[in-house]
Design an enzyme around this catalytic site. Structure first.
Site, PDB file in Angstrom:
ATOM      1  N   ASP A 143     -49.527 -21.200 -39.261  1.00  0.00           N
ATOM      2  CA  ASP A 143     -50.477 -20.889 -38.439  1.00  0.00           C
ATOM      3  C   ASP A 143     -52.313 -22.062 -38.860  1.00  0.00           C
ATOM      4  O   ASP A 143     -52.649 -21.503 -37.598  1.00  0.00           O
ATOM      5  CB  ASP A 143     -50.622 -19.692 -38.052  1.00  0.00           C
ATOM      6  CG  ASP A 143     -49.417 -18.498 -37.734  1.00  0.00           C
ATOM      7  OD1 ASP A 143     -48.339 -19.125 -37.584  1.00  0.00           O
ATOM      8  OD2 ASP A 143     -49.315 -17.617 -37.895  1.00  0.00           O
ATOM      9  N   ARG A 178     -38.870 -33.392 -14.154  1.00  0.00           N
ATOM     10  CA  ARG A 178     -38.910 -31.677 -14.769  1.00  0.00           C
ATOM     11  C   ARG A 178     -40.431 -31.691 -15.793  1.00  0.00           C
ATOM     12  O   ARG A 178     -40.761 -32.115 -16.050  1.00  0.00           O
ATOM     13  CB  ARG A 178     -38.023 -31.187 -15.759  1.00  0.00           C
ATOM     14  CG  ARG A 178     -37.271 -30.539 -14.598  1.00  0.00           C
ATOM     15  CD  ARG A 178     -36.229 -30.628 -15.889  1.00  0.00           C
ATOM     16  NE  ARG A 178     -34.685 -29.609 -15.254  1.00  0.00           N
ATOM     17  CZ  ARG A 178     -33.607 -29.644 -15.144  1.00  0.00           C
ATOM     18  NH1 ARG A 178     -33.489 -30.358 -16.850  1.00  0.00           N
ATOM     19  NH2 ARG A 178     -32.608 -28.997 -14.885  1.00  0.00           N
ATOM     20  N   GLU A 238     -47.846 -19.557 -28.341  1.00  0.00           N
ATOM     21  CA  GLU A 238     -47.199 -18.291 -27.853  1.00  0.00           C
ATOM     22  C   GLU A 238     -48.314 -17.101 -27.989  1.00  0.00           C
ATOM     23  O   GLU A 238     -48.378 -16.387 -27.023  1.00  0.00           O
ATOM     24  CB  GLU A 238     -46.263 -17.699 -29.356  1.00  0.00           C
ATOM     25  CG  GLU A 238     -47.432 -17.507 -30.752  1.00  0.00           C
ATOM     26  CD  GLU A 238     -46.576 -16.745 -31.581  1.00  0.00           C
ATOM     27  OE1 GLU A 238     -44.990 -16.596 -31.942  1.00  0.00           O
ATOM     28  OE2 GLU A 238     -46.980 -16.214 -33.024  1.00  0.00           O
TER      29      GLU A 238
HETATM   30  O1  F6P Z   1     -47.661 -16.204 -38.938  1.00  0.00           O
HETATM   31  C1  F6P Z   1     -46.209 -17.046 -38.684  1.00  0.00           C
HETATM   32  C2  F6P Z   1     -45.377 -16.423 -37.673  1.00  0.00           C
HETATM   33  O2  F6P Z   1     -44.495 -17.182 -37.796  1.00  0.00           O
HETATM   34  C3  F6P Z   1     -46.368 -16.639 -36.312  1.00  0.00           C
HETATM   35  O3  F6P Z   1     -47.065 -17.904 -36.456  1.00  0.00           O
HETATM   36  C4  F6P Z   1     -45.316 -15.833 -36.069  1.00  0.00           C
HETATM   37  O4  F6P Z   1     -46.111 -15.000 -34.534  1.00  0.00           O
HETATM   38  C5  F6P Z   1     -44.803 -14.562 -36.376  1.00  0.00           C
HETATM   39  O5  F6P Z   1     -44.821 -15.368 -37.533  1.00  0.00           O
HETATM   40  C6  F6P Z   1     -43.193 -14.349 -36.320  1.00  0.00           C
HETATM   41  O6  F6P Z   1     -43.277 -13.488 -37.353  1.00  0.00           O
HETATM   42  P1  F6P Z   1     -41.599 -13.190 -37.453  1.00  0.00           P
HETATM   43  O7  F6P Z   1     -40.952 -14.342 -38.366  1.00  0.00           O
HETATM   44  O8  F6P Z   1     -41.489 -11.844 -38.316  1.00  0.00           O
HETATM   45  O9  F6P Z   1     -40.785 -13.117 -36.414  1.00  0.00           O
END
Ligand code: F6P
Length: 364
Positions: A143, A178, A238
């Site tokens: 991140d 699209r 996200e």
């Molecule tokens: O912090 C890293 C990350 O990949 C985020 O980007 C994501 O929201 C989260 O971890 C997903 O976590 P998990 O693998 O527990 O679903």
């Protein structure tokens, strides 16, 4: 002659490309000082149940720098200060087991812990440092939201994977006229979306730092159409959210988990676009593909540099600090300071301005 140390290393939080490279560098740098190195399995679990500790030797880490994941295992629900434990009634409750970790650390006569993790894991490391454990932090996360360092390892690989996916989506988008909406990770930071969106020639990038107006997104797509550009790529983080709205979460996840599980914003955006413009839209979630596989050469090198720097910091006794990239050098930053500086995309920074100059819309 300097003291022969006995050190340990753990990896916590979500896996990220480069973890094994840190383990290799710590092991080799320690071995070359005639120190002993031990790997703690699954975050702090190995300091609760000490059968979960392995001796790391040059043979065990030979060539692992190029391999994704972590040979030590990891978890994002293993906080010893809030550990999910089944009680007598069979219910899960959160207990503070940190004293047991401290006792085992001392009983095993470790001189230092190298804690490799993101903000959640390094927060735990910081709490142990305050309880008297000599700790060095190594910042990891795809991140890139950790303060105190220019970049965390794992981010470069995630951006490369996302960019390649966006490149591939262009052909389908163009062939079908699209709108392809792709959701990338990043939790509450938009770095992956921003960097991959610009590199992958997206039309729209939606990030948490700039809440979007869906009508503005649709205006951009209709304006493109007027100029004969009938397909579009929308990259959405996200954690992106509509103006006045909220992030879309799938729930808080398992007991003891450090963060809510985000997901679903691409589907929402694609649906809204179709309803408002009549354009054929599809959504896809890139998900954990962004965390898997071999680290990019940049991440590999950064991880090796971080691991070696952590061992040099232990030699100097510079504990309760985190290794950090302060280009072009590796610097030491107090853990407390780094944890207080969560990083987010600068909305008037050069990268956002570059995107705007290229005609990319942020939905604002
Ligand atoms: O912090 C890293 C990350 O990949 C985020 O980007 C994501 O929201 C989260 O971890 C997903 O976590 P998990 O693998 O527990 O679903």
């Amino acid at each position: 002659m300097s003291k022969r140390m006995k050190i340990c290393i753990n990896t916590g939080g979500g896996d990220a490309p480069g973890l094994n490279a840190v383990i290799e560098a710590v092991t080799m740098a320690a071995h070359n000082r005639q120190w002993e190195v031990y790997g703690i399995k699954c975050g702090y679990a190995g300091l609760l149940n000490t059968d979960e500790i392995i001796n790391l030797t040059p043979e065990k880490v030979d060539g692992i720098a190029s391999i994704g994941g972590t040979i030590l295992g990891t978890t994002n629900k293993g906080n010893p200060f809030m550990m999910p434990v089944a009680n007598a009634a069979g219910e899960t409750e959160l207990r503070d087991l940190s004293d047991r970790v401290m006792e085992n650390f001392r009983r095993l006569r470790f001189d230092a812990l190298v804690a490799v993790g993101g903000d959640g894991s390094l927060e735990i490391a910081h709490r142990f440092a305050e309880k008297g454990m000599p700790v060095i932090g190594v910042p990891k996360t795809i991140d890139n939201d950790m303060g105190g360092t220019v970049i965390t390892f794992g981010f470069d690989t995630a951006v490369s994977v996302a960019t390649e996916a966006i490149d591939r989506l262009h052909s389908t988008a163009k062939s079908h006229d699209r709108v392809m909406v792709v959701e990338v990770m990043g939790r509450n930071a938009g770095f992956i979306a921003l960097n991959s969106g610009i590199s992958g020639n997206a039309d729209v990038i939606l990030i948490p730092e700039i809440p979007f107006d869906i009508d503005k997104v649709c205006d951009k797509l209709m304006e493109n159409e007027l100029h004969g550009h009938r397909y579009a790529i929308v990259v959405v983080a996200e954690g992106a959210l509509p103006r006045g709205g909220d992030v879309i979460a799938k729930g808080s996840g398992e007991a003891g988990r450090q963060h809510v599980v985000l997901g679903g914003i691409a589907e929402y955006v694609a649906r809204e676009i179709t309803q408002r413009t009549g354009k054929d839209s599809r959504s896809m979630v890139l998900g954990h593909l962004q965390r898997g596989g071999s680290p990019s050469p940049f991440d590999r090198l950064l991880s090796l540099r971080f691991g070696a720097a952590a061992v040099r910091a232990i030699e100097k006794g510079q504990f309760n600090h985190m290794v950090a990239l302060k280009s072009p050098d590796i610097a030491m930053v107090p853990l407390g300071e780094a944890l207080g500086m969560q990083k987010r995309v600068l909305i008037d920074g050069d990268t956002v301005l570059t995107a705007r100059d290229l005609g990319i819309c942020f939905g604002d």
